[in-house]
Scaffold this motif. Structure first.
Motif, PDB file in Angstrom:
ATOM      1  N   GLU A 165       0.771  -1.158   0.038  1.00  0.00           N
ATOM      2  CA  GLU A 165       0.159  -0.010   0.110  1.00  0.00           C
ATOM      3  C   GLU A 165       0.940   1.288  -0.173  1.00  0.00           C
ATOM      4  N   MET A 182      -1.548   6.537  -3.900  1.00  0.00           N
ATOM      5  CA  MET A 182      -2.808   6.290  -3.175  1.00  0.00           C
ATOM      6  C   MET A 182      -3.932   7.416  -3.782  1.00  0.00           C
ATOM      7  N   VAL A 212      -7.291   2.613  -3.373  1.00  0.00           N
ATOM      8  CA  VAL A 212      -7.951   2.845  -2.173  1.00  0.00           C
ATOM      9  C   VAL A 212      -8.129   1.504  -1.621  1.00  0.00           C
ATOM     10  N   ARG A 213      -7.774   1.426   0.072  1.00  0.00           N
ATOM     11  CA  ARG A 213      -7.973   0.309   0.749  1.00  0.00           C
ATOM     12  C   ARG A 213      -9.196   0.292   1.080  1.00  0.00           C
ATOM     13  N   PHE A 220     -12.743   0.378   6.819  1.00  0.00           N
ATOM     14  CA  PHE A 220     -12.441   1.048   5.653  1.00  0.00           C
ATOM     15  C   PHE A 220     -13.232   1.829   5.071  1.00  0.00           C
ATOM     16  N   GLU A 230     -14.474   4.841   5.396  1.00  0.00           N
ATOM     17  CA  GLU A 230     -14.331   6.095   5.444  1.00  0.00           C
ATOM     18  C   GLU A 230     -13.203   6.451   4.118  1.00  0.00           C
ATOM     19  N   ASN A 231     -12.691   5.640   3.959  1.00  0.00           N
ATOM     20  CA  ASN A 231     -11.602   5.797   2.558  1.00  0.00           C
ATOM     21  C   ASN A 231     -12.432   5.884   1.256  1.00  0.00           C
ATOM     22  N   LYS A 245     -14.289   9.188   0.851  1.00  0.00           N
ATOM     23  CA  LYS A 245     -13.596  10.540   0.375  1.00  0.00           C
ATOM     24  C   LYS A 245     -13.859  10.711  -1.112  1.00  0.00           C
TER      25      LYS A 245
END
Length: 235
Positions: free
Chosen positions: A178, A183, A187-188, A221, A223-224, A227
């Protein structure tokens, strides 16, 4: 990794050659009996790793290292004299081996070199939109824009590519991989999954459609994803 062995003792050179032949990711290009011969070879042939003796007639190993200024190879020093250890580490050598060298100790030094080589390759690749990973005893180039998604399996990861029917499997942690990816493009979404944002087909009920796979999104995850996509699509 391509290698060059430098030692004025023929038996020592033969031992290094024999050890190299036992290690699948090493390839010996040449054996040199002195540093001047090695210097001439390096002017014409790029080398990844040097196995270098210190006490040699004419130009010593330390003097030879002082002359390597532009893109020097990784270096493992092999010597009968412990007193030169500090000099070696001042040149940021990978390891310092004292003769006689067991194969186990040789292998440990080589593995350190390989890890550093992969790290350097990945860092350079990140600037060039690709990285190299070790897979099936080879260094495999992975273009970032070819990656669809990545699945983590304990100490290994599977990298699923648009251009290949089978994933590339390599031994690396998800966290380490990662850190090597841009990034803003990946995305994770789960402890076991990283996805390429521009390869996502749809998101429905907490799952991402990408290629022919359904990749889960975990609570940790989510929240990733918030965005970069509309949170309503995660319901």
């Amino acid at each position: 990794m391509t290698c060059l062995a430098i030692d004025d003792e023929p038996l020592a050179l033969d031992l290094v050659e024999d050890n190299i032949r036992k290690i699948s990711f090493l390839r010996l290009l040449k054996k040199c009996s002195n540093a001047l011969e090695a210097n001439e070879f390096l002017l014409r042939h790029p080398v990844d790793l040097l196995f270098l003796d210190i006490q040699m007639p004419g130009l010593s190993g330390i003097q030879f290292l002082q002359g390597l200024t532009k893109n020097p190879p990784l270096v493992i020093l092999i010597t009968a004299y412990e007193k030169y250890a500090l000099d070696g580490y001042n040149f940021d050598v990978v390891d310092y081996l004292l003769k006689p060298v067991s194969f186990e100790r040789f292998l440990k030094a080589v593995n350190k070199s390989h890890e550093k080589f992969l790290s350097i390759s990945s860092t350079q690749g990140a600037l060039q939109n690709y990285l190299f990973v070790n897979s099936e005893y080879s260094l495999v180039r992975i273009d970032f824009n070819d990656i669809a998604y990545i699945e983590g399996l304990r100490d290994y990861v599977k990298i699923f590519l648009l251009s290949a029917s089978r994933p590339v499997i390599t031994r690396i942690s998800m966290k380490s991989l990662e850190e090597k990816l841009p990034m803003n493009s990946f995305v994770r979404v789960h402890k076991s999954f990283i996805v390429a944002l521009n390869k996502i087909t749809s998101i429905r009920k907490g799952r991402i459609s990408i290629l022919k796979a359904q990749v889960p999104i975990s609570e940790h995850f989510k929240e990733n994803i918030y965005k970069v996509v509309d949170p309503k699509s995660l319901n």
